[in-house]
Design an enzyme around this catalytic site. Sequence first.
Site, PDB file in Angstrom:
ATOM      1  N   ASP A 125      -9.898   6.964   5.280  1.00  0.00           N
ATOM      2  CA  ASP A 125     -10.947   7.326   4.313  1.00  0.00           C
ATOM      3  C   ASP A 125     -11.543   8.691   4.680  1.00  0.00           C
ATOM      4  OD1 ASP A 125     -10.735   5.094   2.713  1.00  0.00           O
ATOM      5  OD2 ASP A 125     -12.379   4.002   3.680  1.00  0.00           O
ATOM      6  N   LEU A 150       0.739   5.788  11.974  1.00  0.00           N
ATOM      7  CA  LEU A 150       0.730   4.551  11.182  1.00  0.00           C
ATOM      8  C   LEU A 150       2.067   4.383  10.449  1.00  0.00           C
ATOM      9  CD1 LEU A 150      -0.866   2.156   9.872  1.00  0.00           C
ATOM     10  CD2 LEU A 150      -1.666   3.763   8.140  1.00  0.00           C
ATOM     11  N   ALA A 193       7.435   1.582   5.935  1.00  0.00           N
ATOM     12  CA  ALA A 193       6.006   1.315   5.718  1.00  0.00           C
ATOM     13  C   ALA A 193       5.294   2.637   5.493  1.00  0.00           C
ATOM     14  CB  ALA A 193       5.407   0.560   6.909  1.00  0.00           C
ATOM     15  N   ARG A 219      -2.796  44.945 -11.173  1.00  0.00           N
ATOM     16  CA  ARG A 219      -1.509  44.982 -11.858  1.00  0.00           C
ATOM     17  C   ARG A 219      -1.668  45.546 -13.278  1.00  0.00           C
ATOM     18  NH1 ARG A 219       3.909  45.432 -11.686  1.00  0.00           N
ATOM     19  NH2 ARG A 219       4.980  43.999 -13.115  1.00  0.00           N
ATOM     20  N   GLU A 270      -1.667  11.371   3.796  1.00  0.00           N
ATOM     21  CA  GLU A 270      -2.940  10.625   3.906  1.00  0.00           C
ATOM     22  C   GLU A 270      -3.178   9.798   2.635  1.00  0.00           C
ATOM     23  OE1 GLU A 270      -3.345  10.919   6.726  1.00  0.00           O
ATOM     24  OE2 GLU A 270      -3.929  12.852   7.550  1.00  0.00           O
TER      25      GLU A 270
HETATM   26  N1  COS Z   1     -11.727   0.636   5.020  1.00  0.00           N
HETATM   27  C1  COS Z   1     -11.751  -0.426   5.862  1.00  0.00           C
HETATM   28  N2  COS Z   1     -10.978  -1.532   5.686  1.00  0.00           N
HETATM   29  C2  COS Z   1     -10.172  -1.542   4.590  1.00  0.00           C
HETATM   30  C3  COS Z   1     -10.105  -0.481   3.677  1.00  0.00           C
HETATM   31  C4  COS Z   1     -10.938   0.637   3.925  1.00  0.00           C
HETATM   32  N3  COS Z   1     -10.919   1.699   3.107  1.00  0.00           N
HETATM   33  N4  COS Z   1      -9.197  -0.775   2.724  1.00  0.00           N
HETATM   34  C5  COS Z   1      -8.710  -1.995   3.002  1.00  0.00           C
HETATM   35  N5  COS Z   1      -9.301  -2.462   4.147  1.00  0.00           N
HETATM   36  C6  COS Z   1      -9.108  -3.751   4.780  1.00  0.00           C
HETATM   37  C7  COS Z   1      -9.421  -4.892   3.805  1.00  0.00           C
HETATM   38  O1  COS Z   1     -10.801  -5.196   3.796  1.00  0.00           O
HETATM   39  C8  COS Z   1      -8.606  -6.004   4.393  1.00  0.00           C
HETATM   40  O2  COS Z   1      -9.247  -6.492   5.535  1.00  0.00           O
HETATM   41  P1  COS Z   1      -9.506  -8.062   5.762  1.00  0.00           P
HETATM   42  O3  COS Z   1      -8.129  -8.665   5.762  1.00  0.00           O
HETATM   43  O4  COS Z   1     -10.201  -8.117   7.065  1.00  0.00           O
HETATM   44  O5  COS Z   1     -10.315  -8.503   4.581  1.00  0.00           O
HETATM   45  C9  COS Z   1      -7.335  -5.289   4.891  1.00  0.00           C
HETATM   46  O6  COS Z   1      -7.736  -3.926   5.112  1.00  0.00           O
HETATM   47  C10 COS Z   1      -6.183  -5.323   3.909  1.00  0.00           C
HETATM   48  O7  COS Z   1      -6.631  -4.704   2.720  1.00  0.00           O
HETATM   49  P2  COS Z   1      -5.770  -4.741   1.363  1.00  0.00           P
HETATM   50  O8  COS Z   1      -5.484  -6.168   0.995  1.00  0.00           O
HETATM   51  O9  COS Z   1      -6.492  -3.917   0.363  1.00  0.00           O
HETATM   52  O10 COS Z   1      -4.419  -4.053   1.808  1.00  0.00           O
HETATM   53  P3  COS Z   1      -3.145  -3.641   0.986  1.00  0.00           P
HETATM   54  O11 COS Z   1      -1.955  -4.045   1.735  1.00  0.00           O
HETATM   55  O12 COS Z   1      -3.293  -4.080  -0.443  1.00  0.00           O
HETATM   56  O13 COS Z   1      -3.172  -2.041   1.081  1.00  0.00           O
HETATM   57  C11 COS Z   1      -3.544   0.200   0.318  1.00  0.00           C
HETATM   58  C12 COS Z   1      -4.053  -1.253   0.430  1.00  0.00           C
HETATM   59  C13 COS Z   1      -2.306   0.334  -0.550  1.00  0.00           C
HETATM   60  C14 COS Z   1      -4.709   0.921  -0.333  1.00  0.00           C
HETATM   61  C15 COS Z   1      -3.278   0.739   1.746  1.00  0.00           C
HETATM   62  O14 COS Z   1      -2.126   0.160   2.298  1.00  0.00           O
HETATM   63  C16 COS Z   1      -3.128   2.235   1.776  1.00  0.00           C
HETATM   64  O15 COS Z   1      -4.124   2.972   1.736  1.00  0.00           O
HETATM   65  N6  COS Z   1      -1.867   2.712   1.879  1.00  0.00           N
HETATM   66  C17 COS Z   1      -1.587   4.109   2.061  1.00  0.00           C
HETATM   67  C18 COS Z   1      -1.407   4.414   3.488  1.00  0.00           C
HETATM   68  C19 COS Z   1      -1.547   5.873   3.745  1.00  0.00           C
HETATM   69  O16 COS Z   1      -2.488   6.526   3.273  1.00  0.00           O
HETATM   70  N7  COS Z   1      -0.650   6.430   4.519  1.00  0.00           N
HETATM   71  C20 COS Z   1      -0.719   7.832   4.800  1.00  0.00           C
HETATM   72  C21 COS Z   1      -0.247   8.221   6.116  1.00  0.00           C
HETATM   73  S1  COS Z   1      -1.107   7.605   7.454  1.00  0.00           S
HETATM   74  S2  COS Z   1      -0.089   8.258   9.011  1.00  0.00           S
END
Ligand code: COS
Length: 380
Positions: A241, A124, A129, A269, A364
């Site tokens: 999640d 991802l 990003a 120790r 994560e």
């Molecule tokens: N489960 C399922 N869908 C989810 C979700 C979840 N836990 N969290 C958000 N979504 C969905 C939302 O419902 C929304 O969908 P719809 O457009 O269909 O309504 C969409 O995703 C966008 O959600 P949101 O507006 O909350 O997105 P943001 O851009 O505000 O991002 C964060 C939210 C910051 C929480 C997210 O980008 C994140 O978790 N970032 C961290 C990424 C990460 O953990 N990276 C680690 C490495 S992975 S290799």
Amino acid sequence: MDFQFTKAQEMLQKVAREFAENEVGPLAAEVDRTGIYPKETFEKMAKIGFTGIGTPIEYGGSGGNDIDKVIVVNEIAKKCAATAAILSIHTIFAQGILKFGTEEQKKKYLPMMAEGGCLGAFALTEPNAGTDAGAAKTTAILDEETGEYVINGTKCFISGGAQAQAVLVFALTEPAKGLKGMSAIIVEKGTPGFTYGKIEEKMGIHGSETAELIFDNCRVPKENLVGKLGKGFNIAMTCLDGARIGVAAQALGIAEGAFEESVKYAKERVQFGKPIAELQGIQWYLAEMATKIEAARWLIYYAASLKNSGKPFTKEAAMAKFNASTVAREVTNLALQIHGGYGYMKDYPLERMYRDAKITEIYEGTSEVHKVVISRAVLS
Ligand code: COS
């Protein structure tokens, strides 16, 4: 509420503990020193069924649930955080396919991931990003004539990326729509146009390789699309999640490993004519560590049990990971302090555990992202 392990889970914990002590622990310092991915250990984990936990038996898995996964990752992390990371991250691919894949994809990929000793990866993150995962720029444009997606872009910090037999890549199939145009696509190792760039040199978890993945007109059949077109971001978040519970289990294991070393050391120790375990300052450190570990454990099992029962668990997974990773950093710090100068030396595992703990606050999802997720939930 029943917080007891089943008989099968008690047995699984015993098997995992013995495997960690006999197969993982003896290699941990070497894996850390060389940074070489412990392929043989991974293959042994496949043989014993650990790589297939959470994958149903009909798809070649070992069955089991999220509690089982926590048990195994936790035991392995006590001895080697890198090996635990490899196992934990590997299962994200399988979980993504299981939840969102087609029957054909399940039949093709799940058995090889569970029993074949093949590593899976989840791609991802991109250079621009990270926490803002929705800003990803990698594209996957459908070539209508050939029925293939043409993937272009670069993913970075991908755990197991260069070793993985198959990678779940998140790319924009409709770039104009931003994150609503993101889709999940499987790319297999060896596909023309898919190469590896930099292999990162890291502070910790050295055996868990972290790679840059480069896609240059990489063509994959459109059948490799996982889940619905344009739903890739939701798929990624759902997978994360679950993955966060895995990192929490890893963090807990690191803390427990450091704690166990500290109890042993404090009894052995001798300073000022008595074991340092008799000094109140050390006793208070140990009490603090034990309490934090116990609290972290139950938050993790709570999140895992919610996931098992099909209830919402996004907030609890974020809490479990945020808390356990903080505990891992704090406990390894105190453990190193208890060991004094010896703790700082590579003859003892403390400095490795201290370095390994830090990543759990970052990957994560950073602790800050978890606070965003938690605060959104409590304010909604
Ligand atoms: N489960 C399922 N869908 C989810 C979700 C979840 N836990 N969290 C958000 N979504 C969905 C939302 O419902 C929304 O969908 P719809 O457009 O269909 O309504 C969409 O995703 C966008 O959600 P949101 O507006 O909350 O997105 P943001 O851009 O505000 O991002 C964060 C939210 C910051 C929480 C997210 O980008 C994140 O978790 N970032 C961290 C990424 C990460 O953990 N990276 C680690 C490495 S992975 S290799």
